[in-house]
Design an enzyme around this catalytic site. Structure first.
Site, mmCIF file in Angstrom:
data_model
loop_
_atom_site.group_PDB
_atom_site.id
_atom_site.type_symbol
_atom_site.label_atom_id
_atom_site.label_comp_id
_atom_site.label_asym_id
_atom_site.label_seq_id
_atom_site.Cartn_x
_atom_site.Cartn_y
_atom_site.Cartn_z
ATOM 1 N N LYS A 179 0.867 -1.186 0.000
ATOM 2 C CA LYS A 179 0.000 0.000 0.000
ATOM 3 C C LYS A 179 0.897 1.228 0.000
ATOM 4 O O LYS A 179 2.045 1.159 0.438
ATOM 5 C CB LYS A 179 -0.873 0.021 1.268
ATOM 6 C CG LYS A 179 -2.120 0.845 1.122
ATOM 7 C CD LYS A 179 -3.249 0.042 0.497
ATOM 8 C CE LYS A 179 -4.470 0.872 0.212
ATOM 9 N NZ LYS A 179 -5.617 0.031 -0.131
ATOM 10 N N ASP A 201 -6.958 4.451 -4.341
ATOM 11 C CA ASP A 201 -7.636 4.284 -3.053
ATOM 12 C C ASP A 201 -8.277 5.662 -2.823
ATOM 13 O O ASP A 201 -8.495 6.409 -3.784
ATOM 14 C CB ASP A 201 -6.628 3.894 -1.949
ATOM 15 C CG ASP A 201 -7.309 3.351 -0.687
ATOM 16 O OD1 ASP A 201 -7.641 2.156 -0.652
ATOM 17 O OD2 ASP A 201 -7.538 4.122 0.276
#
Ligand code: GLU
Length: 451
Positions: A128, A168
């Site tokens: 991430k 995201d």
């Protein structure tokens, strides 16, 4: 070492070695709480220190992101990429641009991503990234300059076989475009598979934009079916109004349910006739305006400034809730409201939106509860389908891609339900998801040796 000792000692060391990273601690604790049964059954995981290893990212990159705003001032942000676990495939996971992003945020998201990606059954590891950059109120040119600067550093750490970022919160098609453009320019190669969430005309996959929301609804459908229920005729609350929420609402309506509330960080809208998805998209995606503009233009809708969408459950009975905004947005008081309003299923469209206390209340009340790593895995799964299309220089049709997504969500549901049965806790999707995700990664780590 005894199983409980291994879990509590590893958790204590995670707390000591990652001070102040409360969201990361929470994400680790939520997985660890499910693992005693699996470690009892398979002591080899304890012997090989899998718990300690899985909590330590393989690599953490933090970098300066300088850029010049429209008034000519130099701005400095911080960029992150946490390459958490590559036992199953290249690191895979999105980038979040939001002022709240700290290293601990990225680590919590990266940790979740490991197990989520494992649950899809596809060959993707977990990672991430993101930045504390705030896209709100920035011009298009500022967004582009920021993305170009961010990629100028990030490009040396990613690649089709290494690490494949995507979107995201705060990173959608526009940002992926600017990021991919800069990657292409710096590397002088059209390496489509290095990023996912690309535009359809330049290597993206149909259904990727819709996939997280659709997938969460497909998962919920399977949970409801396990109790002989269906969306048809049910009233639903969905928090958020981004990608996940919008397409979850669209799919719920297609299945005969009615979503009576949505929200953004400023407040919520109550729309008893059912949210008009086209208007919501126009307000949020096209105009990039606040959700009060929706209520102002829609007959019968009310704006609830500063209130979470769960407050609507005081007035309006709902049977399903999909928290699809951000972490820890649904707390114990909201869980009580939902239980009193007759909720039968809650599925996490966002990552870790339900606090541990709220999760406990919902599970104790017998509510079907799908954790994000299972319910929202449709997004990253369709990213893996995008990688497959890029690798074979192909592009699939929408019906075929949606059918693949539906099949993957059914597989995740089965994996969670069967694992919960196997471990003697039928219907416990939290335990099923954590154990099924963990064992797939842990077995690969064992096979690959101490690395
Ligand atoms: N950010 C999304 C998630 O939380 C998608 C990641 C991806 O497509 O790589 O799973």
């Amino acid at each position: 070492m005894a199983v409980n000792g291994a879990i509590s000692e590893t958790y204590a060391s995670v707390l000591a070695r990652n001070p102040g990273e409360t969201e990361f601690h929470q994400a680790v604790n939520e997985v660890f709480e499910s693992l005693d049964r699996v470690l009892e059954k398979h002591p080899r995981y304890v012997d090989a220190s899998i718990l300690e290893r899985i909590c330590e990212p393989e690599r953490q990159i933090i970098f300066r992101v300088p850029w010049v705003d429209d008034r000519g001032r130099v701005q400095i942000n911080r960029g992150f990429r946490v390459q958490f676990n590559s036992a199953l495939g290249p690191y895979k996971g999105g980038l979040r641009f939001h002022p709240s992003v700290l290293l601990g945020t990225v680590k919590f998201l990266g940790f979740e991503q490991i197990f989520k990606n494992a649950l899809t059954g596809l060959p993707i590891g977990g990672g991430k990234g993101g930045s504390d950059f705030d896209p709100k109120g920035k011009s298009d040119a500022e967004i582009m300059r920021f993305c170009q600067s961010f990629m100028t550093e990030l490009h040396r750490h990613i690649g089709e076989y290494t690490d494949v970022p995507a979107g995201d919160i705060g990173v959608g098609g526009r940002e992926i475009g600017y990021l991919f453009g800069q990657y292409k320019r710096i590397t002088n190669s059209y390496e489509s598979g290095v990023l996912t969430g690309k535009g359809i005309t330049w290597g993206g996959s149909l259904v990727r934009t819709e996939a997280t929301g659709y997938g969460a609804v497909f998962f919920t459908q399977h949970m409801l079916e396990s109790r002989g229920l269906a969306f048809d005729g049910l009233d639903v609350l969905v928090s958020g109004s981004g990608n996940v929420a919008t397409y979850a609402i669209e799919k719920i309506h297609a299945l005969g349910g009615r979503v009576v509330g949505a929200s953004d960080s400023g407040g919520s809208v109550y729309d008893p006739a059912g949210i008009d998805v086209a208007l919501l998209q126009d307000v949020k995606e096209v105009r990039r305006a606040r959700i009060d503009a929706y209520a102002a233009e829609r007959d019968g809708a009310t704006y609830l400034p500063g209130l979470p969408v769960w407050e609507i459950a005081r007035e309006h009975n709902v049977q399903v809730a999909l928290p699809s905004a951000t972490q820890n947005e649904l707390d114990e008081s909201h869980a009580k409201l939902l239980i009193d309003a007759g909720v039968v299923a809650v599925a996490e469209g966002a990552n870790m939106p339900t606090t541990p206390g709220a999760t406990r209340l919902l599970r104790e009340a017998g509510v079907l509860f799908a954790p994000g790593k299972a319910a929202n895995a449709g997004g990253v799964a369709t990213s893996a389908l995008e990688m497959q299309q890029n690798a074979s220089r192909d592009s699939w049709g929408a019906d075929y891609t949606e059918a693949r997504l539906a099949e993957i969500m059914q597989g995740i549901h089965e994996r969670c339900a069967e694992t919960a049965d196997e471990y003697g806790v039928p219907g416990d999707y939290v335990l099923g998801a954590n154990i099924a995700g963990f064992t797939r990664v842990a077995d690969a780590m064992l096979a690959l040796g101490v690395i």
